[in-house]
Design an enzyme around this catalytic site. Structure first.
Site, short mmCIF file in Angstrom:
data_model
loop_
_atom_site.label_atom_id
_atom_site.label_comp_id
_atom_site.label_asym_id
_atom_site.label_seq_id
_atom_site.Cartn_x
_atom_site.Cartn_y
_atom_site.Cartn_z
N TYR A 158 17.61 40.10 16.37
CA TYR A 158 16.49 39.79 15.47
C TYR A 158 15.55 38.80 16.14
O TYR A 158 14.33 39.01 16.20
CB TYR A 158 17.04 39.22 14.16
CG TYR A 158 16.00 39.03 13.08
CD1 TYR A 158 15.57 40.11 12.32
CD2 TYR A 158 15.46 37.77 12.81
CE1 TYR A 158 14.62 39.94 11.31
CE2 TYR A 158 14.52 37.60 11.81
CZ TYR A 158 14.11 38.69 11.06
OH TYR A 158 13.17 38.52 10.08
N SER A 166 8.57 36.49 12.22
CA SER A 166 9.53 35.58 11.56
C SER A 166 9.45 34.23 12.26
O SER A 166 9.08 34.16 13.43
CB SER A 166 10.94 36.13 11.71
OG SER A 166 11.91 35.14 11.40
#
Ligand SMILES: NC(=O)c1ccc[n+]([C@@H]2O[C@H](COP(=O)([O-])OP(=O)(O)OC[C@H]3O[C@@H](n4cnc5c(N)ncnc54)[C@H](OP(=O)(O)O)[C@@H]3O)[C@@H](O)[C@H]2O)c1
Length: 253
Positions: free
Chosen positions: A158, A143
């Site tokens: 995350y 990401s």
């Protein structure tokens, strides 16, 4: 017309985790359309069966990647069916949004378990037959929040897990560089999927996302296909340990 050999994926055996929705299902369609034999892994069996019905020659394998034995079983079932693994796409992922001071250690661990530990467990299991064969490509869906922090959309676990897979990609790429197995990652910005429903259904959040993105918009799922095909195919034969941003310029500024 026969495909450009640089980007030819005909008969390549491609294992995709998180194939039951979003980026994983889109990636599976993309590879299957290019003649690859796709293996579809996720927990929701009915979703996998539906996609498999759409993609002739695909193999649905229900699998919780958080369980290392299930990861090994996924590899074993792929080898039993196809005899090899050419490409592994580590796409399954989860997240938790909330201020770090309120995020429990258990929640943090749960996210790291799927986004990092499972990536290691499955990559390790799939790499063994790849190393024996002297060829293979591993692609992890990281990401942009593995490259920069978020802050405005608070997600400590995350960001930590995605940052870790970016450096795991460098390390595994380096370890296996002389043995024919390439390891790379992609770092997407915002794409509309089940994971980002909250972001895309909140007008203020969506406006913020567009303002922050140099291209001024979210990505379309098909805009990940170029990077996914490139890293799977021979076009990237001298590329390993790298993370390719597909983020409309988010990490350029
Ligand atoms: N959408 C974005 O904007 C964006 C941006 C950057 C990176 N990403 C990354 O892209 C990847 C795919 O996410 P998405 O956006 O497509 O979201 P999604 O639609 O929610 O997909 C997540 C996928 O992961 C699977 N999964 C979750 N936990 C699993 C487990 N324990 N075992 C096996 N499969 C599991 C889910 O399948 P089951 O529930 O059926 O198991 C689902 O197919 C994730 O790694 C995410 O972090 C997304």
């Amino acid at each position: 017309m026969s495909p450009d050999p640089l980007f030819d994926l005909t008969d390549r055996v491609v294992v995709i985790t998180g194939a039951s929705s979003g980026i994983g299902a889109s990636a599976a369609r993309c590879y299957a359309e290019r003649g690859a034999r796709v293996v579809l892994a996720a927990r929701r069996k009915e979703r996998l069966d539906e996609l498999a019905a759409e993609l002739p020659g695909s193999l649905p394998v229900p699998c919780d990647v958080g369980d290392p034995a299930a990861c090994q079983d996924l590899v074993d079932r792929t080898l039993a069916e196809h005899g090899r693994i050419d490409v592994l796409v580590n796409n399954a992922g989860t997240h938790h949004i909330g201020p770090a001071e309120d995020e429990s250690v258990e929640t943090f661990r749960g996210v790291v378990d799927v986004n990092l530990n499972a990536v290691f467990a499955l990559t390790r299991a799939a790499a063994r037959p790849m190393l024996d064969a002297g060829r293979g490509s591993v692609i992890t869906v990281a990401s942009m929040f593995g490259l920069v922090g978020s802050g405005q959309v608070p997600q400590a676990s995350y960001a930590a897990s995605k940052g870790a897979v970016v450096n795991l990609t460098r390390e595994l790429g380096a370890q296996w560089a002389r043995r024919g197995v390439r390891v790379n990652a992609i770092a997407p910005a915002f794409f509309s999927t089940e994971m980002t429903t909250g972001m895309f259904s909140d007008e203020g959040a969506e406006r913020w996302m567009r303002r922050q993105t140099p291209m001024g918009r979210a990505g379309e799922l098909a805009e990940l296909h170029g990077a996914l095909v490139y890293l799977a195919a021979d076009a990237s034969s001298y590329v390993t340990g790298t993370t390719l941003s597909v983020d409309g310029g988010w990490t350029a500024v």
